[in-house]
Motif scaffolding. Structure first.
Motif, PDB file in Angstrom:
ATOM      1  N   TRP A 236      34.907  27.590  44.391  1.00 41.95           N
ATOM      2  CA  TRP A 236      35.043  29.101  45.033  1.00 41.95           C
ATOM      3  C   TRP A 236      36.476  29.400  45.709  1.00 41.95           C
ATOM      4  O   TRP A 236      37.233  30.324  45.595  1.00 41.95           O
ATOM      5  N   LEU A 237      37.126  28.009  45.950  1.00 35.52           N
ATOM      6  CA  LEU A 237      38.640  28.250  46.717  1.00 35.52           C
ATOM      7  C   LEU A 237      39.614  28.630  45.539  1.00 35.52           C
ATOM      8  O   LEU A 237      40.360  29.235  45.724  1.00 35.52           O
ATOM      9  N   ALA A 238      39.296  28.063  44.334  1.00 39.10           N
ATOM     10  CA  ALA A 238      40.056  28.336  42.989  1.00 39.10           C
ATOM     11  C   ALA A 238      39.939  29.620  42.856  1.00 39.10           C
ATOM     12  O   ALA A 238      41.019  30.654  42.377  1.00 39.10           O
ATOM     13  N   VAL A 239      38.578  30.206  42.596  1.00 39.82           N
ATOM     14  CA  VAL A 239      38.227  31.580  42.435  1.00 39.82           C
ATOM     15  C   VAL A 239      38.874  32.372  43.271  1.00 39.82           C
ATOM     16  O   VAL A 239      39.639  33.462  42.895  1.00 39.82           O
ATOM     17  N   LYS A 240      38.911  32.442  44.478  1.00 34.32           N
ATOM     18  CA  LYS A 240      39.449  33.156  45.705  1.00 34.32           C
ATOM     19  C   LYS A 240      41.024  33.173  45.404  1.00 34.32           C
ATOM     20  O   LYS A 240      41.334  34.526  45.465  1.00 34.32           O
ATOM     21  N   PHE A 241      41.676  32.018  44.974  1.00 39.96           N
ATOM     22  CA  PHE A 241      42.977  32.262  44.969  1.00 39.96           C
ATOM     23  C   PHE A 241      43.425  33.092  43.700  1.00 39.96           C
ATOM     24  O   PHE A 241      44.187  34.061  43.868  1.00 39.96           O
ATOM     25  N   ILE A 242      42.613  33.039  42.461  1.00 42.71           N
ATOM     26  CA  ILE A 242      42.969  33.942  41.545  1.00 42.71           C
ATOM     27  C   ILE A 242      42.841  35.354  41.772  1.00 42.71           C
ATOM     28  O   ILE A 242      43.503  36.362  41.479  1.00 42.71           O
ATOM     29  N   LEU A 243      41.534  35.611  42.519  1.00 40.05           N
ATOM     30  CA  LEU A 243      41.407  37.180  42.992  1.00 40.05           C
ATOM     31  C   LEU A 243      42.305  37.471  43.742  1.00 40.05           C
ATOM     32  O   LEU A 243      42.791  38.753  43.460  1.00 40.05           O
ATOM     33  N   GLU A 244      42.949  36.856  44.818  1.00 39.91           N
ATOM     34  CA  GLU A 244      43.751  37.216  45.857  1.00 39.91           C
ATOM     35  C   GLU A 244      45.218  37.319  45.243  1.00 39.91           C
ATOM     36  O   GLU A 244      46.095  37.918  45.718  1.00 39.91           O
ATOM     37  N   CYS A 245      45.721  36.311  44.417  1.00 33.69           N
ATOM     38  CA  CYS A 245      47.042  36.099  43.979  1.00 33.69           C
ATOM     39  C   CYS A 245      47.427  36.989  42.973  1.00 33.69           C
ATOM     40  O   CYS A 245      46.965  36.679  41.767  1.00 33.69           O
ATOM     41  N   ASP A 246      48.049  38.173  43.329  1.00 32.28           N
ATOM     42  CA  ASP A 246      48.581  39.056  42.280  1.00 32.28           C
ATOM     43  C   ASP A 246      49.562  38.504  41.225  1.00 32.28           C
ATOM     44  O   ASP A 246      49.934  39.262  40.342  1.00 32.28           O
ATOM     45  N   TYR A 247      50.240  37.466  41.368  1.00 34.88           N
ATOM     46  CA  TYR A 247      50.907  36.967  40.378  1.00 34.88           C
ATOM     47  C   TYR A 247      50.487  35.830  39.724  1.00 34.88           C
ATOM     48  O   TYR A 247      51.362  35.363  38.941  1.00 34.88           O
TER      49      TYR A 247
END
Length: 248
Positions: free
Chosen positions: A223-234
């Protein structure tokens, strides 16, 4: 993108990692629509999560589900492509005792490709189509690949599907850039889920012993990795390996 702004579909979300993702998204204020073949397990999801039966290997199911999810949430700007199955077997195997030669069945090949690759592709197609039709920007897609994509004995079908998803994460990130849609992927290693709990215990123990961090992964790790992708617009067009350092 902030999680609270998401109106997102999670496939295979009635149990395991998918259910964990859906729960975390709900807690973060997102609107979540979960699809899964198990209606019984869908019914056990927390209130506040939209849910409906979905067989991603069925094209009509994918199309109707995305239309329903868009209506239920009042929009659609995300997808976590999580649905997947295993049908592990060697492509060709010779029984040491009898000499009998066994082959991976076409049915087992087609079942895994149908869910893990064709189904995932259909969901991406339908979700992005809806985004483009409604001029929804920005959008984000997270594909669930696997470290098995590098090759793993006894998983020709699974490897083919997960390697293709990682490659198409790059392809789709380029194709969908004009529409304001990012595409990323997460490649889990061995994670504690109902799928891995059904493994042969000896094989499971051997794999866990080979993980440098010394433990099996948890859905929260992914989930922490998924969350990063969702939130990081770059972040776009790349796959994150989250495997505790396991090297097949």
């Amino acid at each position: 993108m902030q999680l609270k702004d998401l109106k997102i579909v999670v496939t295979g979300g009635a149990q395991g990692m998918g259910a964990h993702f859906a729960q975390r998204l709900l807690e973060s204020g997102a609107q979540v629509a979960v699809g899964d073949v198990s209606e019984e397990k869908l019914a056990s999801l927390p209130s506040g999560i939209h849910r409906r039966r979905l067989d991603v290997s069925n094209e009509e199911d994918c199309t109707s589900f995305v239309h329903w999810a868009h209506q239920a949430m009042g929009g659609l700007n995300g997808l976590i492509n999580n649905a997947g199955i295993l049908r592990d077997a060697l492509l060709v195997k010779k029984d040491k005792a009898t000499g009998q030669v066994k082959k991976l069945s076409a049915a087992d090949w087609n079942a895994v490709i149908g869910v893990n690759l064709t189904g995932a592709t259909l969901m991406v197609r339908e979700v992005v189509t809806k985004m483009v039709e409604t001029d929804q920007k920005p959008g984000v897609i997270v594909n669930m690949s696997s470290i098995a994509r590098h090759g793993n004995r006894g998983q020709s079908n699974y490897v083919a599907a997960k390697a293709s998803l990682a490659a198409n994460t790059v392809t789709w990130s380029r194709e969908f850039a004009p529409f304001g849609v990012r595409v990323g992927a997460v490649a889990p290693g061995m994670i504690e889920t109902p799928m891995t709990q059904g493994m042969n215990q000896k094989a499971r123990d051997t794999l866990v012993a080979a993980i440098p961090v010394g433990r099996i992964g948890l859905p929260e790790d992914i989930w922490l990795a998924v969350k990063f992708i969702l939130e990081c617009d770059y972040f776009n067009g790349r796959t994150l390996d989250v495997d505790g350092g396991l090297n097949f």
